[in-house]
Design an enzyme around this catalytic site. Sequence first.
Site, short mmCIF file in Angstrom:
data_model
loop_
_atom_site.label_atom_id
_atom_site.label_comp_id
_atom_site.label_asym_id
_atom_site.label_seq_id
_atom_site.Cartn_x
_atom_site.Cartn_y
_atom_site.Cartn_z
N HIS A 69 0.83 -1.21 0.00
CA HIS A 69 0.00 0.00 0.00
C HIS A 69 0.87 1.26 0.00
CE1 HIS A 69 -3.60 2.32 1.68
NE2 HIS A 69 -2.59 3.17 1.79
N GLU A 70 1.85 1.29 0.90
CA GLU A 70 2.70 2.49 1.02
C GLU A 70 3.67 2.62 -0.15
OE1 GLU A 70 1.68 4.65 2.99
OE2 GLU A 70 0.41 3.36 4.21
N HIS A 73 2.00 4.16 -3.10
CA HIS A 73 1.90 5.63 -3.06
C HIS A 73 3.14 6.27 -3.69
CE1 HIS A 73 -1.80 6.29 -0.91
NE2 HIS A 73 -1.42 5.52 0.10
#
Length: 164
Positions: A69-70, A73
């Site tokens: 998820h990170e 980004h």
Amino acid sequence: MPEQLKQRVETCYQQAEAFFKRRFPRPEVSFKLRGQKAGVAHLHENLLRFNLQLYRENQEDFLRQTVAHEVAHLVAHQLFGDRIQAHGEEWQLIMRGVYELPPNRCHNYDVQRRAVTRYIYRCPCPQSDFPFTAQRHKLVHQGRRYLCKRCREVLVYSGETRVE
């Protein structure tokens, strides 16, 4: 233990590089994150911060979902720039297409709330407990006054505290 997490970051970058057929600069990885957030991506610093406590308590899902998820980004920012939404279609494309994971915005890990001390203030009204935070209690010591909305009397510290 953080070595597994750093290795997962590297694996995520290798997957993104294979998918997009280009290189990405590797981020700095920090474990200085506390509270409810599992991870944070600082786009302009190329920095990933992870919550070590939540990682320890939810290791398998954290490695699979939160790290991807990170990283997604940072990859989305490096591919598409500043003008995209944090969890917009570009980020979702990376989550689904590169990592083959659902683009979940939030985790559902159990988060331990820290104990908070409240300072009990009172006025002449019946059943008039006013629990003050440590910050507001300090302001009273510095001369600030608070009034009861009903009787307009100054609230006075009772000497009692309560842990919530």
